[in-house]
Design an enzyme around this catalytic site. Sequence first.
Site, PDB file in Angstrom:
ATOM      1  CG  ASP A   1      -8.677  -4.539  -2.450  1.00  0.00           C
ATOM      2  OD1 ASP A   1      -9.879  -4.397  -2.182  1.00  0.00           O
ATOM      3  OD2 ASP A   1      -7.981  -3.651  -2.952  1.00  0.00           O
TER       4      ASP A   1
ATOM      5  CG  HIS B   1      -2.067   0.941   1.086  1.00  0.00           C
ATOM      6  ND1 HIS B   1      -1.990   2.283   1.354  1.00  0.00           N
ATOM      7  CD2 HIS B   1      -3.320   0.717   0.641  1.00  0.00           C
ATOM      8  CE1 HIS B   1      -3.154   2.838   1.097  1.00  0.00           C
ATOM      9  NE2 HIS B   1      -3.974   1.921   0.659  1.00  0.00           N
TER      10      HIS B   1
HETATM   11  N1  CMC Z   1       4.056  -7.523  -4.957  1.00  0.00           N
HETATM   12  C1  CMC Z   1       5.394  -7.467  -5.153  1.00  0.00           C
HETATM   13  N2  CMC Z   1       6.137  -6.365  -4.979  1.00  0.00           N
HETATM   14  C2  CMC Z   1       5.506  -5.250  -4.603  1.00  0.00           C
HETATM   15  C3  CMC Z   1       4.119  -5.217  -4.364  1.00  0.00           C
HETATM   16  C4  CMC Z   1       3.395  -6.412  -4.556  1.00  0.00           C
HETATM   17  N3  CMC Z   1       2.063  -6.432  -4.362  1.00  0.00           N
HETATM   18  N4  CMC Z   1       3.737  -3.977  -3.989  1.00  0.00           N
HETATM   19  C5  CMC Z   1       4.860  -3.233  -3.977  1.00  0.00           C
HETATM   20  N5  CMC Z   1       5.937  -4.011  -4.335  1.00  0.00           N
HETATM   21  C6  CMC Z   1       7.340  -3.578  -4.367  1.00  0.00           C
HETATM   22  C7  CMC Z   1       7.630  -2.711  -5.595  1.00  0.00           C
HETATM   23  O1  CMC Z   1       8.054  -3.518  -6.694  1.00  0.00           O
HETATM   24  C8  CMC Z   1       8.712  -1.814  -5.091  1.00  0.00           C
HETATM   25  O2  CMC Z   1       9.911  -2.546  -5.054  1.00  0.00           O
HETATM   26  P1  CMC Z   1      11.334  -1.791  -5.320  1.00  0.00           P
HETATM   27  O3  CMC Z   1      11.477  -0.787  -4.215  1.00  0.00           O
HETATM   28  O4  CMC Z   1      12.355  -2.875  -5.297  1.00  0.00           O
HETATM   29  O5  CMC Z   1      11.205  -1.154  -6.681  1.00  0.00           O
HETATM   30  C9  CMC Z   1       8.315  -1.562  -3.617  1.00  0.00           C
HETATM   31  O6  CMC Z   1       7.558  -2.721  -3.246  1.00  0.00           O
HETATM   32  C10 CMC Z   1       7.462  -0.319  -3.417  1.00  0.00           C
HETATM   33  O7  CMC Z   1       6.321  -0.433  -4.266  1.00  0.00           O
HETATM   34  P2  CMC Z   1       5.730   0.722  -5.179  1.00  0.00           P
HETATM   35  O8  CMC Z   1       5.063   0.125  -6.359  1.00  0.00           O
HETATM   36  O9  CMC Z   1       6.776   1.760  -5.415  1.00  0.00           O
HETATM   37  O10 CMC Z   1       4.645   1.311  -4.180  1.00  0.00           O
HETATM   38  P3  CMC Z   1       3.405   2.192  -4.555  1.00  0.00           P
HETATM   39  O11 CMC Z   1       3.077   2.947  -3.329  1.00  0.00           O
HETATM   40  O12 CMC Z   1       3.660   2.973  -5.793  1.00  0.00           O
HETATM   41  O13 CMC Z   1       2.244   1.137  -4.911  1.00  0.00           O
HETATM   42  C11 CMC Z   1       0.463  -0.380  -4.675  1.00  0.00           C
HETATM   43  C12 CMC Z   1       1.283   0.722  -4.005  1.00  0.00           C
HETATM   44  C13 CMC Z   1      -0.757  -0.679  -3.816  1.00  0.00           C
HETATM   45  C14 CMC Z   1      -0.027   0.100  -6.053  1.00  0.00           C
HETATM   46  C15 CMC Z   1       1.328  -1.639  -4.825  1.00  0.00           C
HETATM   47  O14 CMC Z   1       1.741  -2.083  -3.565  1.00  0.00           O
HETATM   48  C16 CMC Z   1       0.615  -2.743  -5.587  1.00  0.00           C
HETATM   49  O15 CMC Z   1       0.637  -2.763  -6.827  1.00  0.00           O
HETATM   50  N6  CMC Z   1      -0.038  -3.705  -4.845  1.00  0.00           N
HETATM   51  C17 CMC Z   1      -0.830  -4.720  -5.497  1.00  0.00           C
HETATM   52  C18 CMC Z   1      -2.172  -4.168  -5.906  1.00  0.00           C
HETATM   53  C19 CMC Z   1      -3.093  -3.962  -4.721  1.00  0.00           C
HETATM   54  O16 CMC Z   1      -3.235  -4.826  -3.874  1.00  0.00           O
HETATM   55  N7  CMC Z   1      -3.777  -2.810  -4.714  1.00  0.00           N
HETATM   56  C20 CMC Z   1      -4.764  -2.492  -3.691  1.00  0.00           C
HETATM   57  C21 CMC Z   1      -4.349  -1.366  -2.816  1.00  0.00           C
HETATM   58  S1  CMC Z   1      -5.384  -1.231  -1.353  1.00  0.00           S
HETATM   59  C22 CMC Z   1      -6.957  -0.860  -1.938  1.00  0.00           C
HETATM   60  C23 CMC Z   1      -7.044   0.454  -2.590  1.00  0.00           C
HETATM   61  O17 CMC Z   1      -6.643   1.461  -1.999  1.00  0.00           O
HETATM   62  O18 CMC Z   1      -7.565   0.517  -3.702  1.00  0.00           O
END
Ligand code: CMC
Length: 437
Positions: A372, A315
């Site tokens: 989720d 998140h």
């Molecule tokens: N699986 C594997 N790696 C992950 C995941 C994941 N679900 N989420 C984040 N990472 C890694 C990402 O690759 C990055 O690694 P590095 O620092 O080595 O590049 C690090 O963790 C930080 O992630 P980010 O993508 O920079 O973080 P963000 O804040 O931009 O994204 C997120 C947040 C929710 C989009 C992401 O965690 C994600 O895609 N999660 C899966 C989708 C999900 O469950 N979404 C629902 C969110 S909660 C409900 C809502 O609010 O809608």
Amino acid sequence: MSDQPLVQPVSTVTLTFNDTNETIELPVLKGTDGHMGIDIRKLYDKTGFITYDPGFTSTGSCYSGITYIDGDNGILLYRGYPIQQLAEKSDFIESSYLLINGELPSKEEKADFAHRITRHTMVHEQLSDFYRGFRRGAHPMAIMVGVVGALSAFYHDSLDIDDHEQRDVAAHRLIAKMPTLAAMAYKYSLGQPFIYPQNKLSLVENFLNMMFAVPCEPYELNPVMVNAMDKILLLHADHEQNASTSTVRLAGSSRANPFACIASGIAALWGPAHGGANEAVLNMLQEIGDKSQIKKYVERAKDKNDSFRLMGFGHRVYKNYDPRASVMRKTCHDVLNQLGIKEPLLELAMELERVALEDDYFVERKLYPNVDFYSGIIFRAMGIPTSMFTVIFAVARTVGWIAQWREMIEDPSQKIGRPRQLYTGSPLRDYVPINKR
Ligand code: CMC
């Protein structure tokens, strides 16, 4: 005028441009809790510089008194009340009143609010013609984006955003009609007749009835399902300045009508990185299929050359267990026990959670299950198809979108949202005639 305490300047920071030694003093603002913010509103005017923050990881776009998240400690408050207390002691209608009006309602206020919502659950009969224009196999979120936007073509008497009464009516209409429109999208996909709302039922009872009843036999509401749905809606009702809420605010900042604004929120919610994650989690669990495959998928999630991510994990704000996920996990167990359902996907999800939370990759990045991760398993136990998961999220989040939209409209400092950019295209050049290219 908004009712939240305004942010206060508490100190200043000095920004020095090393090239020229010029400095500018910027106020530091503080709200009632949480981050302090550097006020850069005058930065461009005074220096010609803009800030660069794609994804808005360090940018506050507004002040808000509605929802508070402390991501490091896994805290979520609606108007100051912890989400766990509301999930245990309140209900969706009461929490909706709280989010929109700022205070918990008295008994009379709650009854009046519920009554107002009930009286708006029916939709204009001609709206059903819109559904007939969609292909049966259309994703219900595609239908929702269309029909919610179309509400502005039907309810002309609640489009004046400067009229307090009209804003109220639009808010009530949206909260009341979303379950009806969502259930109609489901019925349309099945080829079953639409079921009209009934005023003797609560919002949640009505929603389930409109989803599952058929005209040829009585439908008995199951209190376990009613309670679970109520809790799920309450947990999803608001979540501060997320992608869809910010979209609603941005659309609203141009003074677009509330129905159009909420339709834009639905579009933003649809993506798998946001509200579409609950659908993606269930698809992922089904793809993993068996505990023996977990390690393989966890390795894939860690591999930067593989686009696979653990859906329902991670998140932007929570760097701890999402408090909604803890409630959801418990609700999931309760619902399955009460309905007497053995669900292998729950076992699989719990094992996946255990393996991920022991893995250095997830530990170092503070990736925990989010709201989720478990919701889809409850929906499945309730007989709700995967494609409806995000629609239900939209039904719930409509309350938050409305509360945030109203807060913005009532804020005298509100301006049209208009980010800037760092241009990377071609410098000025002359047009070349087609025969000379
Ligand atoms: N699986 C594997 N790696 C992950 C995941 C994941 N679900 N989420 C984040 N990472 C890694 C990402 O690759 C990055 O690694 P590095 O620092 O080595 O590049 C690090 O963790 C930080 O992630 P980010 O993508 O920079 O973080 P963000 O804040 O931009 O994204 C997120 C947040 C929710 C989009 C992401 O965690 C994600 O895609 N999660 C899966 C989708 C999900 O469950 N979404 C629902 C969110 S909660 C409900 C809502 O609010 O809608």
